[in-house]
Design a protein around this motif. Structure first.
Motif, short mmCIF file in Angstrom:
data_model
loop_
_atom_site.label_atom_id
_atom_site.label_comp_id
_atom_site.label_asym_id
_atom_site.label_seq_id
_atom_site.Cartn_x
_atom_site.Cartn_y
_atom_site.Cartn_z
N HIS B 52 -106.40 63.20 34.51
CA HIS B 52 -106.78 62.98 35.90
C HIS B 52 -105.58 63.28 36.78
O HIS B 52 -104.44 62.95 36.42
CB HIS B 52 -107.22 61.53 36.11
CG HIS B 52 -108.53 61.22 35.46
ND1 HIS B 52 -109.73 61.66 35.96
CD2 HIS B 52 -108.82 60.53 34.33
CE1 HIS B 52 -110.71 61.25 35.18
NE2 HIS B 52 -110.19 60.56 34.16
N GLY B 53 -105.86 63.89 37.94
CA GLY B 53 -104.76 64.25 38.84
C GLY B 53 -103.89 63.06 39.18
O GLY B 53 -102.66 63.17 39.24
N TYR B 54 -104.52 61.90 39.38
CA TYR B 54 -103.75 60.74 39.86
C TYR B 54 -102.81 60.20 38.78
O TYR B 54 -101.94 59.41 39.07
CB TYR B 54 -104.69 59.63 40.37
CG TYR B 54 -105.83 59.29 39.46
CD1 TYR B 54 -105.63 58.49 38.34
CD2 TYR B 54 -107.12 59.75 39.72
CE1 TYR B 54 -106.68 58.18 37.49
CE2 TYR B 54 -108.18 59.43 38.90
CZ TYR B 54 -107.95 58.64 37.77
OH TYR B 54 -108.99 58.33 36.94
N GLU B 55 -103.00 60.66 37.54
CA GLU B 55 -102.07 60.19 36.51
C GLU B 55 -100.71 60.86 36.64
O GLU B 55 -99.69 60.30 36.27
CB GLU B 55 -102.65 60.48 35.11
CG GLU B 55 -103.89 59.64 34.80
CD GLU B 55 -104.67 60.19 33.62
OE1 GLU B 55 -104.13 61.07 32.91
OE2 GLU B 55 -105.82 59.76 33.43
N HIS B 56 -100.70 62.11 37.13
CA HIS B 56 -99.46 62.87 37.19
C HIS B 56 -98.95 63.10 38.60
O HIS B 56 -97.78 63.30 38.81
CB HIS B 56 -99.64 64.23 36.53
CG HIS B 56 -99.80 64.17 35.06
ND1 HIS B 56 -98.81 63.72 34.22
CD2 HIS B 56 -100.84 64.49 34.25
CE1 HIS B 56 -99.22 63.76 32.96
NE2 HIS B 56 -100.45 64.22 32.96
N LEU B 57 -99.88 63.12 39.57
CA LEU B 57 -99.51 63.60 40.90
C LEU B 57 -99.44 62.43 41.89
O LEU B 57 -100.02 61.37 41.67
CB LEU B 57 -100.50 64.66 41.38
CG LEU B 57 -100.68 65.84 40.42
CD1 LEU B 57 -101.74 66.78 40.94
CD2 LEU B 57 -99.37 66.57 40.20
N GLU B 112 -92.32 66.70 46.40
CA GLU B 112 -93.26 66.56 45.28
C GLU B 112 -92.80 67.38 44.08
O GLU B 112 -92.76 66.89 42.95
CB GLU B 112 -94.64 67.04 45.72
CG GLU B 112 -95.61 65.95 46.10
CD GLU B 112 -97.02 66.50 46.20
OE1 GLU B 112 -97.37 66.96 47.30
OE2 GLU B 112 -97.74 66.49 45.20
N TYR B 113 -92.48 68.66 44.36
CA TYR B 113 -92.04 69.54 43.27
C TYR B 113 -90.78 68.97 42.62
O TYR B 113 -90.67 68.92 41.39
CB TYR B 113 -91.72 70.94 43.83
CG TYR B 113 -92.91 71.88 43.92
CD1 TYR B 113 -94.21 71.40 43.92
CD2 TYR B 113 -92.72 73.26 43.98
CE1 TYR B 113 -95.29 72.26 44.01
CE2 TYR B 113 -93.80 74.13 44.07
CZ TYR B 113 -95.08 73.62 44.09
OH TYR B 113 -96.14 74.48 44.17
N GLU B 118 -87.82 66.57 38.10
CA GLU B 118 -86.96 65.49 37.65
C GLU B 118 -87.52 64.83 36.39
O GLU B 118 -86.79 64.45 35.49
CB GLU B 118 -86.83 64.42 38.75
CG GLU B 118 -85.42 64.21 39.25
CD GLU B 118 -85.43 63.39 40.51
OE1 GLU B 118 -85.85 62.21 40.45
OE2 GLU B 118 -85.05 63.94 41.57
N HIS B 119 -88.85 64.72 36.38
CA HIS B 119 -89.49 64.11 35.20
C HIS B 119 -89.73 65.12 34.10
O HIS B 119 -90.47 64.85 33.16
CB HIS B 119 -90.81 63.44 35.59
CG HIS B 119 -90.63 62.23 36.45
ND1 HIS B 119 -90.70 62.28 37.83
CD2 HIS B 119 -90.35 60.94 36.13
CE1 HIS B 119 -90.48 61.08 38.33
NE2 HIS B 119 -90.25 60.24 37.32
N PHE B 128 -102.85 71.90 32.87
CA PHE B 128 -103.04 71.21 34.14
C PHE B 128 -101.86 71.46 35.08
O PHE B 128 -102.03 71.86 36.23
CB PHE B 128 -103.24 69.72 33.92
CG PHE B 128 -103.26 68.94 35.21
CD1 PHE B 128 -104.38 68.96 36.01
CD2 PHE B 128 -102.15 68.22 35.63
CE1 PHE B 128 -104.41 68.27 37.22
CE2 PHE B 128 -102.16 67.52 36.83
CZ PHE B 128 -103.29 67.55 37.62
N MET B 129 -100.63 71.25 34.55
CA MET B 129 -99.45 71.46 35.40
C MET B 129 -99.36 72.93 35.79
O MET B 129 -98.93 73.26 36.91
CB MET B 129 -98.18 71.02 34.68
CG MET B 129 -98.02 69.53 34.47
SD MET B 129 -98.44 68.52 35.91
CE MET B 129 -97.01 68.80 36.93
N ALA B 130 -99.76 73.82 34.88
CA ALA B 130 -99.69 75.25 35.18
C ALA B 130 -100.56 75.58 36.37
O ALA B 130 -100.13 76.25 37.32
CB ALA B 130 -100.13 76.05 33.95
#
Lengths: 99, 196, 590
Positions: B52-57, B112-113, B118-119, B128-130
Motif C-alpha cells: 500500500h502506498g501509505y506504507e512507504h510514502l 520526499e525523495y 536516506e532510508h 512499486f518504488m520503480a
C-alpha cells in the motif's frame, strides 16, 4: 473565450473560486477515506471516482472545456477512445491466460 | 504573407492555431501518461504482492503538494483572467504566485525523495518504488517545463503585451492549459501512488 | 477580437527588416520548403547508409565466415577480425538497419520531407502553422540521428537487440542500447512536434474554398498519418523511459523474477514483465506500419491521377478507407504476439481485427487500380514507379494475411517470410512511391526535370533486383529459416535446401545498390544541368503547381492568396480546351 467581456470574465472568476473550494474539499475527503483502509476494490473505485471528479472540474472550468469548440471535442474524443484501448493492454494480457 | 489565425479564430473551426496545437500536444501527453498508467496496472495485477502506498510514502507531504498544485492552477487561470481584464500588474502577481507555488511543489518533492534515499529506498528496491520514482519524476520534469514557460511569460515574453496584447493573452491561455494538465496528472497520481 | 477580416491577412509580411543571413536561410531556416529539403537530403543519406549496412550483412549471409573483401579491414578487430564478421557485429548491423530505415529514413522522407514541402503548398498556405516548431522538429531529428550513428563508435558497439529491442535481452545489452534509447526519444519528440504542426496546419490554414472533400489525397494521407504519430508514439516514449530506468536505475519493469543468464542470476529484484515491452512497442509499431504506407499511397494517388489524366476512381471511398485504416491500426497490435502464450479468445479477437484492417487497404489499392481503367496513361518516370507500387504493395499486403492468422503464424513467425512480407510493403512499396515523389516534385523544387533515360534505367534495374532480393525470402521462410541467424541458416539441417538462395539474393542486393548510382548521378546532375521546365510541367490540377517554380525560400508561397473552386483531380473535363482544370481556376474562366 476570445470574445470574453469584462463582465463575463468576472463571472468566470467567481466560478474559479467555487471550483477551487470544491477541489480542496474533495482532496480532504479522498485522504480521509483512505485512512479507513477499505478493501482493495472498494478503495480503488472510490479513489478513482473522486480523482475523476476532480479532473473533470479542472478540465471543465480551468481548461474551459465546458464551452470549447467542436473540433477540440472531436480530437479529445478520439484520444479518450485510444486511451481506453491502452487500458485494454493489461486486459488482453491477463484475460484468457491466467495470472 | 503572414500566417493566418495566430490571434483570431478561424471561422469554420472556431479556434486559433495555438489553441488547437496545445490540445493536440495534450492529447499526446494523455497517451504518454496513459501508457505508463496501463503499465502500472499490468505490473500490479501481475505482482504477487504489492505494498500500500501509505506504507512507504508520506501522505501528509503529498496532500500538501496536492493543495499547492491545485492552488497554482487557480492562480494560473487568474493570471489569464487578469489579462482578459487588461490588468498587467495583477497578471504579474498571479503568474509570479504560480511559479512560486510550482517551486514549492518541487522543494517538497525534493524532501520526499531525500527521505526515501536516506532510508535506502531507490527505484531498484521494488517494482512499486520503480513506478513511484518514474511517474513522479516524469511529472516533475513536466513541472520544470511549466516553470520555464511561465518564467518566460513573466519576464521577456511579457514585452508582447505592448505590441500584441491579444496574442499575449492567448499565449498565457495556452501555457495555462498545459499547466492545468500537469495539475490534472497529479490529481490521478496522488491517489494511485499514495492512497491505494 | 475578430476585427481583422480574412482578406486582410493576405497582406505582405512587413516585419522582414533585412534579408536573413546565411544561417537563417539555409541552416536554421523556419521556412517549410527549406526544412522539407533538409529533411529530404538527411533522410536520403540515412537511407543510403541503412542500405549499406544491409549490403554488408548480405556478404555474411551469402558467404558465412569468409573475409569481407575490400572494406572488411576497416571494421576493426572488435567487429570483424581479419575481415570476418562476428555475430555481435552482425546483430548490430541488423538492429541499426531496421532502426535507420524506419525511423531515420522512410518516415522522415515520407512525412518530414514530402509532407513539409508539398502539403502547405497543396492547401494554399503561406507556411506551416508553427514555423519555429517545424525547425525544432528537424533539428531534434538530426540530433537523434547523430546519436544513433554515434553508437557505432562506443565500446561494445551499437544496439544489437533488433529494431524491436525486446526485453529482457535489450535491458542487459551493451551501452549501445542506452544510446539507442536516447536516440529514439529524440526521434519520437521530433515526430510529436511535427505531427502537432501538421494537423494544425491542415485544419487551420486551408485556402478559402478548400473543403475537406476537395483536399488532395496526399493531404488526407498526411493528416491521418500525423494522428497516428501523435497518438501512437507516446506509448513507445513511455516504454523507452521505462527501459532507460531498467538500464540506468536498475529497476525491473521488464525483468522477470529469477532470470539467469549464462548460469549467473542477474542483480535485478525482478517482478517485471518482458511482455509489457512488446505490448507498448507494438502499440506504436503497428500504427507505424501505416505511417510508412499512407504517405506512399498519397504520393501514388497524386502521380496516378496526373498521369492517367482522369479523376481518381472512388476518391471519397479512399478517404473514408484511410480514416478507418488509421483507427483500426490501434487495435491490432497483439497480432505480433500470437506466440507469447496468448489464449485463443484474445488471439481470435486480434485475428479478427487484423482481417478487418486489410479491407480498407484493399479498397484503396482497388481504387488506384480502377483509376487506371480507360485512362490515356503517360508512362513518365514517376508513373513507372507509381505503377510498380501497386503490385508490389499488393504482394506485401497479401503475404501479410497468413501472418495475421494465429495458426499460420505459428509456423511463419520470425522467419524470413516475415522479412519478405514487410519488405515488400516498405521497399518496393513505400520506397518506390517515394522515388515516384522525388521524380514528380523535382521540377517543382528546382525548376528542372530529372533525366528520363537515367530514370528509366534506375527504375527497371531497381524493379528487377529488388524482387530478386525479397522473393526468395518467402521460400526460405516457408522452409522455416529464422530471420535472425547470422550464418543464414548454415547450422540447421532444415535450412540446407534453401541456403543456395542466399548467394543469389546477396548478388541482387549488391546490384540493387549499383542500380541507385544512376539515380544519385541524375539527382545531382539535374539540379544544375537538368532541362528547364515550366511552372506546371505535369499539367497538374493541385495547388502546389499554382505557386511559382521553386517558391522563394522565405514565408510566403503564393503571389496572391489562392482560392479553390473545385475538387483536386479535375482532369479531362468535358467541354474544356485543356485536359485539366486547376483547383484555383475560377468557374467563370471556363
Amino acid at each position: 473565450m476570445e470574445t470574453a467581456s469584462a463582465e463575463s470574465v468576472r463571472k468566470h472568476v467567481r466560478v474559479y473560486v467555487t471550483v477551487f473550494v470544491t477541489l480542496m474539499a474533495l482532496t480532504l475527503i479522498t485522504v480521509a477515506i483512505s485512512t479507513l483502509h477499505l478493501g482493495t476494490v472498494a478503495a480503488i473505485l472510490v479513489a478513482l471516482f473522486i480523482a475523476s471528479l476532480k479532473a473533470s472540474l479542472v478540465a471543465a472550468y480551468f481548461m474551459h472545456l465546458i464551452s470549447e469548440k467542436k473540433l477540440i471535442y472531436a480530437a479529445l474524443t478520439l484520444t479518450a477512445v485510444l486511451f481506453l484501448v491502452l487500458m485494454v493492454i493489461p486486459v488482453s494480457h491477463f484475460a484468457d491466460r491466467g495470472l | 504573407m503572414q500566417i493566418p489565425y495566430t490571434v483570431e479564430p478561424r471561422p469554420d473551426t472556431g479556434v486559433y492555431n495555438a489553441k488547437l496545437g496545445i490540445w493536440l500536444f495534450l492529447a499526446s501527453e494523455v497517451m504518454l501518461f496513459g501508457a505508463l498508467f496501463s503499465s502500472y496496472v499490468l505490473l500490479r495485477v501481475g505482482a504477487t504482492t504489492w505494498p500500500h502506498g501509505y506504507e512507504h510514502l508520506n501522505i501528509p507531504l503529498a496532500t500538501v503538494n496536492t493543495v499547492v498544485l491545485i492552488t497554482s492552477s487557480v492562480t494560473m487561470v487568474m493570471s489569464w483572467a487578469s489579462l482578459a481584464l487588461k490588468n498587467l500588474r495583477k497578471f504579474r502577481v498571479y503568474m509570479g504566485a504560480t511559479v512560486g507555488l510550482a517551486c514549492v511543489f518541487l522543494v517538497i518533492k525534493g524532501f520526499e525523495y531525500a527521505a526515501k534515499f536516506e532510508h535506502g529506498l531507490y527505484p531498484s528496491e521494488s517494482t512499486f518504488m520503480a513506478i513511484y520514482f518514474t511517474l513522479t519524476g516524469l511529472h516533475g520534469l513536466h513541472i520544470i517545463g511549466g516553470i520555464v514557460v511561465n518564467c518566460y511569460l513573466l519576464g521577456p515574453g511579457s514585452k508582447m503585451w505592448k505590441t500584441d496584447p491579444a496574442r499575449f493573452t492567448n499565449r498565457v491561455e495556452i501555457a495555462g492549459l498545459y499547466w492545468h494538465f500537469v495539475d490534472l496528472v497529479w490529481i490521478f497520481l496522488f491517489p494511485v501512488l499514495y492512497l491505494l | 477580437m475578430s476585427e481583422a477580416a480574412p482578406g486582410a491577412l493576405a497582406g505582405i509580411r512587413t516585419d522582414h527588416h533585412a534579408p536573413p543571413g546565411f544561417w537563417r536561410t539555409y541552416v536554421f531556416s523556419q521556412d517549410h520548403k527549406t526544412i522539407g529539403i533538409q529533411y529530404a537530403i538527411t533522410a536520403l543519406l540515412f537511407l543510403l547508409f541503412g542500405f549499406t549496412l544491409m549490403m554488408i550483412m548480405r556478404w555474411q549471409l551469402a558467404y558465412p565466415g569468409q573475409s569481407i573483401p575490400f572494406i572488411g579491414k576497416f571494421f576493426g578487430d572488435a567487429n570483424a577480425p581479419d575481415g570476418v564478421m562476428l555475430p555481435e557485429f552482425y546483430n548490430q548491423l541488423g538492429a541499426m538497419h531496421g532502426t535507420i530505415m524506419v525511423f531515420l529514413g522512410v518516415v522522415p522522407l515520407a512525412v518530414g520531407a514530402f509532407g513539409n514541402y508539398v502539403m502547405p503548398l497543396q492547401i494554399g498556405a503561406p507556411d506551416m502553422a508553427f514555423p519555429k516548431l517545424n525547425m525544432m522538429s528537424y533539428w531534434i531529428y538530426f540530433v537523434g540521428g547523430l546519436t544513433m550513428l554515434s553508437s557505432f563508435l562506443i565500446p561494445g558497439g551499437a544496439a544489437a537487440s533488433g529494431w524491436t529491442s525486446y526485453a529482457p535481452l535489450s535491458v542487459i545489452a551493451t551501452a549501445g542500447q542506452t544510446v539507442w534509447l536516447f536516440g529514439m526519444i529524440c526521434l519520437i519528440t521530433s515526430s510529436l512536434l511535427g505531427s502537432v504542426n501538421f494537423i494544425t496546419t491542415i485544419l487551420q490554414l486551408r485556402a478559402k474554398g478548400l473543403s475537406f472533400m476537395r483536399l488532395p489525397f496526399f493531404v488526407w494521407a498526411q493528416l491521418v498519418t500525423s494522428f497516428l504519430l501523435l497518438l501512437a508514439f507516446p506509448p513507445l516514449e513511455a516504454a523507452g523511459v521505462l527501459q532507460l530506468m531498467d538500464r540506468l536505475a536498475g529497476t525491473s519493469f521488464f525483468m522477470p523474477s529469477g532470470l539467469v543468464v549464462s548460469g549467473q542470476p542477474l542483480a535485478y529484484t525482478g517482478g517485471g514483465n518482458p511482455l509489457l515491452w512488446q505490448h507498448l512497442f507494438w502499440f506504436l509499431a503497428h500504427p507505424e506500419v501505416y505511417v510508412l504506407i499512407l504517405p506512399a499511397m498519397g504520393i501514388v494517388a497524386e502521380v496516378i491521377a496526373n498521369n492517367t489524366r482522369k479523376p481518381l476512381w472512388g476518391y471519397r471511398s479512399m478517404v473514408y478507407a484511410t480514416i478507418f485504416l488509421g483507427f483500426m491500426s490501434f487495435v491490432v497490435w497483439a497480432h505480433h504476439m500470437f506466440l507469447t502464450g496468448m489464449g485463443t479468445v484474445i488471439s481470435s479477437f486480434f485475428q479478427a481485427t487484423t482481417m478487418i484492417i486489410s479491407i480498407p487497404s484493399i479498397i484503396i489499392l482497388t481504387a488506384l487500380f480502377l483509376s487506371l481503367w480507360g485512362g490515356s496513361i503517360r508512362f513518365t518516370t514517376p508513373m513507372l514507379f507509381a505503377l510498380a507500387f501497386l503490385p508490389m504493395f499488393g504482394i506485401g499486403g497479401l503475404t501479410g494475411l497468413p501472418l495475421g492468422l494465429a495458426p499460420a503464424d505459428i509456423h511463419l513467425h520470425d522467419t524470413y517470410y516475415v522479412i519478405g512480407h514487410f519488405h515488400y510493403v516498405v521497399a518496393p512499396g513505400t520506397l518506390f512511391a517515394l522515388f515516384a515523389g522525388v521524380y514528380y516534385w523535382f521540377p517543382k523544387v528546382t525548376g528542372r526535370k530529372m533525366n528520363d533515360t537515367l530514370g528509366r534505367i534506375h527504375f527497371w534495374l531497381s524493379f528487377a533486383f529488388i524482387n530478386g532480393v525479397f522473393m526468395p525470402m518467402f521460400i526460405q521462410g516457408l522452409a522455416g529459416v529464422s530471420r535472425r541467424l547470422y550464418d543464414g541458416g548454415a547450422m540447421y539441417s532444415h535450412a540446407q535446401g534453401v541456403m543456395h538462395l542466399n548467394v543469389f539474393m546477396s548478388i541482387c542486393a549488391w546490384c540493387l545498390g549499383l542500380a541507385q548510382i544512376p539515380f544519385i548521378f541524375n539527382f545531382f546532375w539535374s539540379i544544375w544541368k537538368g532541362k528547364k521546365v515550366s511552372a506546371n510541367y505535369w499539367d497538374a490540377t493541385t495547388l502546389e503547381w499554382a505557386a511559382a517554380t521553386s517558391p522563394p525560400m522565405a514565408h510566403g508561397n503564393f503571389a496572391t492568396t489562392p482560392e479553390v473552386y473545385r475538387g483536386p483531380y479535375e482532369y479531362s473535363p468535358p467541354g474544356n480546351a485543356a485536359d485539366f482544370l486547376p483547383q484555383n481556376q475560377p468557374v467563370e474562366a471556363r
